[in-house]
Design a protein around this motif. Structure first.
Motif, PDB file in Angstrom:
ATOM      1  N   GLN A   1      25.841  38.833  10.083  1.00 14.67           N
ATOM      2  CA  GLN A   1      26.183  38.534   8.689  1.00 14.67           C
ATOM      3  C   GLN A   1      27.047  39.857   8.639  1.00 14.67           C
ATOM      4  O   GLN A   1      28.190  39.584   7.818  1.00 14.67           O
ATOM      5  CB  GLN A   1      24.840  38.683   7.788  1.00 14.67           C
ATOM      6  N   GLN A   2      26.747  40.973   8.911  1.00 15.90           N
ATOM      7  CA  GLN A   2      27.630  42.294   8.877  1.00 15.90           C
ATOM      8  C   GLN A   2      28.827  42.063   9.698  1.00 15.90           C
ATOM      9  O   GLN A   2      29.789  42.248   8.843  1.00 15.90           O
ATOM     10  CB  GLN A   2      26.924  43.425   9.485  1.00 15.90           C
ATOM     11  N   ALA A   3      28.999  41.406  10.851  1.00 16.62           N
ATOM     12  CA  ALA A   3      30.199  41.125  11.523  1.00 16.62           C
ATOM     13  C   ALA A   3      30.995  40.065  10.474  1.00 16.62           C
ATOM     14  O   ALA A   3      32.390  40.401  10.539  1.00 16.62           O
ATOM     15  CB  ALA A   3      30.074  40.601  12.728  1.00 16.62           C
ATOM     16  N   ARG A   4      30.456  39.051  10.057  1.00 15.02           N
ATOM     17  CA  ARG A   4      31.257  38.106   9.203  1.00 15.02           C
ATOM     18  C   ARG A   4      31.932  38.778   7.924  1.00 15.02           C
ATOM     19  O   ARG A   4      33.190  38.494   7.682  1.00 15.02           O
ATOM     20  CB  ARG A   4      30.442  37.080   8.804  1.00 15.02           C
ATOM     21  N   LYS A   5      31.275  39.850   7.314  1.00 10.70           N
ATOM     22  CA  LYS A   5      31.527  40.612   6.198  1.00 10.70           C
ATOM     23  C   LYS A   5      32.683  41.357   6.622  1.00 10.70           C
ATOM     24  O   LYS A   5      33.877  41.398   5.865  1.00 10.70           O
ATOM     25  CB  LYS A   5      30.569  41.240   5.553  1.00 10.70           C
ATOM     26  N   LEU A   6      32.587  42.003   7.779  1.00 11.68           N
ATOM     27  CA  LEU A   6      33.633  42.845   8.237  1.00 11.68           C
ATOM     28  C   LEU A   6      35.021  42.111   8.519  1.00 11.68           C
ATOM     29  O   LEU A   6      35.905  42.480   8.166  1.00 11.68           O
ATOM     30  CB  LEU A   6      33.277  43.845   9.328  1.00 11.68           C
ATOM     31  N   ILE A   7      34.852  40.904   9.188  1.00 12.24           N
ATOM     32  CA  ILE A   7      35.903  39.962   9.412  1.00 12.24           C
ATOM     33  C   ILE A   7      36.604  39.479   8.259  1.00 12.24           C
ATOM     34  O   ILE A   7      37.693  39.816   8.042  1.00 12.24           O
ATOM     35  CB  ILE A   7      35.515  38.914  10.578  1.00 12.24           C
TER      36      ILE A   7
ATOM     37  N   THR B   1      42.938  51.670  10.176  1.00 10.36           N
ATOM     38  CA  THR B   1      42.384  52.965   9.606  1.00 10.36           C
ATOM     39  C   THR B   1      41.255  52.458   8.649  1.00 10.36           C
ATOM     40  O   THR B   1      40.112  52.852   8.773  1.00 10.36           O
ATOM     41  CB  THR B   1      43.229  53.853   8.739  1.00 10.36           C
ATOM     42  N   GLU B   2      41.418  51.509   7.961  1.00  9.09           N
ATOM     43  CA  GLU B   2      40.599  50.965   6.982  1.00  9.09           C
ATOM     44  C   GLU B   2      39.469  50.053   7.777  1.00  9.09           C
ATOM     45  O   GLU B   2      38.306  50.310   7.374  1.00  9.09           O
ATOM     46  CB  GLU B   2      41.089  49.882   6.011  1.00  9.09           C
ATOM     47  N   VAL B   3      39.649  49.445   8.773  1.00 13.45           N
ATOM     48  CA  VAL B   3      38.654  48.771   9.630  1.00 13.45           C
ATOM     49  C   VAL B   3      37.859  49.713  10.223  1.00 13.45           C
ATOM     50  O   VAL B   3      36.503  49.229  10.338  1.00 13.45           O
ATOM     51  CB  VAL B   3      39.437  47.725  10.802  1.00 13.45           C
ATOM     52  N   ASN B   4      38.421  50.550  10.789  1.00 13.81           N
ATOM     53  CA  ASN B   4      37.602  51.784  11.428  1.00 13.81           C
ATOM     54  C   ASN B   4      36.475  52.411  10.449  1.00 13.81           C
ATOM     55  O   ASN B   4      35.330  52.693  10.849  1.00 13.81           O
ATOM     56  CB  ASN B   4      38.649  52.827  12.210  1.00 13.81           C
ATOM     57  N   GLN B   5      36.994  52.459   9.422  1.00 16.40           N
ATOM     58  CA  GLN B   5      36.146  53.123   8.264  1.00 16.40           C
ATOM     59  C   GLN B   5      35.099  52.192   7.895  1.00 16.40           C
ATOM     60  O   GLN B   5      33.799  52.631   7.726  1.00 16.40           O
ATOM     61  CB  GLN B   5      36.924  53.451   6.789  1.00 16.40           C
ATOM     62  N   LEU B   6      35.467  50.801   7.700  1.00 20.13           N
ATOM     63  CA  LEU B   6      34.324  49.933   7.466  1.00 20.13           C
ATOM     64  C   LEU B   6      33.378  49.851   8.539  1.00 20.13           C
ATOM     65  O   LEU B   6      32.061  49.841   8.362  1.00 20.13           O
ATOM     66  CB  LEU B   6      34.792  48.468   7.139  1.00 20.13           C
ATOM     67  N   LEU B   7      33.832  50.005   9.997  1.00 20.94           N
ATOM     68  CA  LEU B   7      32.769  49.777  10.953  1.00 20.94           C
ATOM     69  C   LEU B   7      31.922  51.133  11.138  1.00 20.94           C
ATOM     70  O   LEU B   7      30.737  50.990  11.247  1.00 20.94           O
ATOM     71  CB  LEU B   7      33.612  49.617  12.385  1.00 20.94           C
ATOM     72  N   GLY B   8      32.443  52.236  10.568  1.00 19.60           N
ATOM     73  CA  GLY B   8      31.695  53.473  10.491  1.00 19.60           C
ATOM     74  C   GLY B   8      30.628  53.240   9.423  1.00 19.60           C
ATOM     75  O   GLY B   8      29.665  53.877   9.672  1.00 19.60           O
ATOM     76  N   GLN B   9      31.026  52.725   8.288  1.00 16.68           N
ATOM     77  CA  GLN B   9      29.751  52.615   7.206  1.00 16.68           C
ATOM     78  C   GLN B   9      28.831  51.708   7.634  1.00 16.68           C
ATOM     79  O   GLN B   9      27.838  51.785   7.573  1.00 16.68           O
ATOM     80  CB  GLN B   9      30.631  52.155   6.020  1.00 16.68           C
ATOM     81  N   ASP B  10      29.135  50.462   8.104  1.00 16.36           N
ATOM     82  CA  ASP B  10      28.092  49.425   8.398  1.00 16.36           C
ATOM     83  C   ASP B  10      27.431  49.696   9.774  1.00 16.36           C
ATOM     84  O   ASP B  10      26.427  49.119  10.035  1.00 16.36           O
ATOM     85  CB  ASP B  10      28.806  47.776   8.322  1.00 16.36           C
ATOM     86  N   GLY B  11      28.393  50.122  10.970  1.00 21.67           N
ATOM     87  CA  GLY B  11      27.549  50.358  12.164  1.00 21.67           C
ATOM     88  C   GLY B  11      27.111  49.299  12.597  1.00 21.67           C
ATOM     89  O   GLY B  11      26.016  49.194  13.178  1.00 21.67           O
ATOM     90  N   CYS B  12      27.881  48.321  13.080  1.00 25.04           N
ATOM     91  CA  CYS B  12      27.604  47.164  13.635  1.00 25.04           C
ATOM     92  C   CYS B  12      27.088  47.685  15.547  1.00 25.04           C
ATOM     93  O   CYS B  12      28.414  47.875  16.027  1.00 25.04           O
ATOM     94  CB  CYS B  12      28.494  45.932  13.653  1.00 25.04           C
ATOM     95  N   PRO B  13      26.038  47.226  15.886  1.00 27.82           N
ATOM     96  CA  PRO B  13      25.708  47.891  16.991  1.00 27.82           C
ATOM     97  C   PRO B  13      26.172  46.967  18.322  1.00 27.82           C
ATOM     98  O   PRO B  13      26.601  47.557  19.381  1.00 27.82           O
ATOM     99  CB  PRO B  13      24.092  47.765  17.358  1.00 27.82           C
ATOM    100  N   PHE B  14      26.813  45.695  17.920  1.00 24.42           N
ATOM    101  CA  PHE B  14      27.488  45.074  18.735  1.00 24.42           C
ATOM    102  C   PHE B  14      29.084  45.592  19.238  1.00 24.42           C
ATOM    103  O   PHE B  14      29.419  45.284  20.226  1.00 24.42           O
ATOM    104  CB  PHE B  14      27.546  43.464  18.734  1.00 24.42           C
ATOM    105  N   LEU B  15      29.662  45.988  18.238  1.00 31.64           N
ATOM    106  CA  LEU B  15      31.116  46.482  18.266  1.00 31.64           C
ATOM    107  C   LEU B  15      31.090  47.973  18.678  1.00 31.64           C
ATOM    108  O   LEU B  15      32.250  48.266  19.318  1.00 31.64           O
ATOM    109  CB  LEU B  15      31.552  46.367  16.860  1.00 31.64           C
ATOM    110  N   GLY B  16      30.339  48.859  18.505  1.00 35.65           N
ATOM    111  CA  GLY B  16      30.214  50.021  18.789  1.00 35.65           C
ATOM    112  C   GLY B  16      31.411  50.693  18.161  1.00 35.65           C
ATOM    113  O   GLY B  16      31.706  50.285  17.055  1.00 35.65           O
ATOM    114  N   SER B  17      31.788  51.798  18.630  1.00 35.34           N
ATOM    115  CA  SER B  17      32.982  52.632  17.652  1.00 35.34           C
ATOM    116  C   SER B  17      34.204  52.170  18.378  1.00 35.34           C
ATOM    117  O   SER B  17      34.528  51.906  19.618  1.00 35.34           O
ATOM    118  CB  SER B  17      32.929  54.101  17.985  1.00 35.34           C
ATOM    119  N   VAL B  18      35.177  51.778  17.484  1.00 37.01           N
ATOM    120  CA  VAL B  18      36.364  51.232  17.556  1.00 37.01           C
ATOM    121  C   VAL B  18      37.428  52.214  17.809  1.00 37.01           C
ATOM    122  O   VAL B  18      37.425  53.221  16.981  1.00 37.01           O
ATOM    123  CB  VAL B  18      36.749  49.942  16.958  1.00 37.01           C
TER     124      VAL B  18
END
Length: 76
Positions: free
Chosen positions: A35-41, A59-76
């Protein structure tokens, strides 16, 4: 002998119940991550459609990933 079998059966039943509970917990976590991944997409799609440059979108996507912290994606 029958008493030992009853104890072994009870222990086995307890272990099965514990494994089932852990399985349900893991499935719930996976659903949450998807669900988090769908939201980020969806958010990334909106950013791309906004006309911002690729660097701004990244930059925006990296900020979103940093906020939600999806463990499958890791840090981009």
């Amino acid at each position: 002998m029958a008493k030992r079998e009853q104890v072994a059966t009870a222990e086995g039943t307890g272990l099965i119940a514990q494994a089932q509970a852990e399985y349900k917990e893991i499935r719930a976590q996976i659903v949450e991550y998807y669900q988090q991944a769908r939201k980020l997409i969806n958010q990334a799609d909106k950013l791309e459609q906004s006309g911002q440059t690729d660097a701004q979108v990244m930059t925006e996507v990296n900020q979103l990933l940093g906020q939600d912290g999806c463990p499958f994606l890791g840090s981009v």
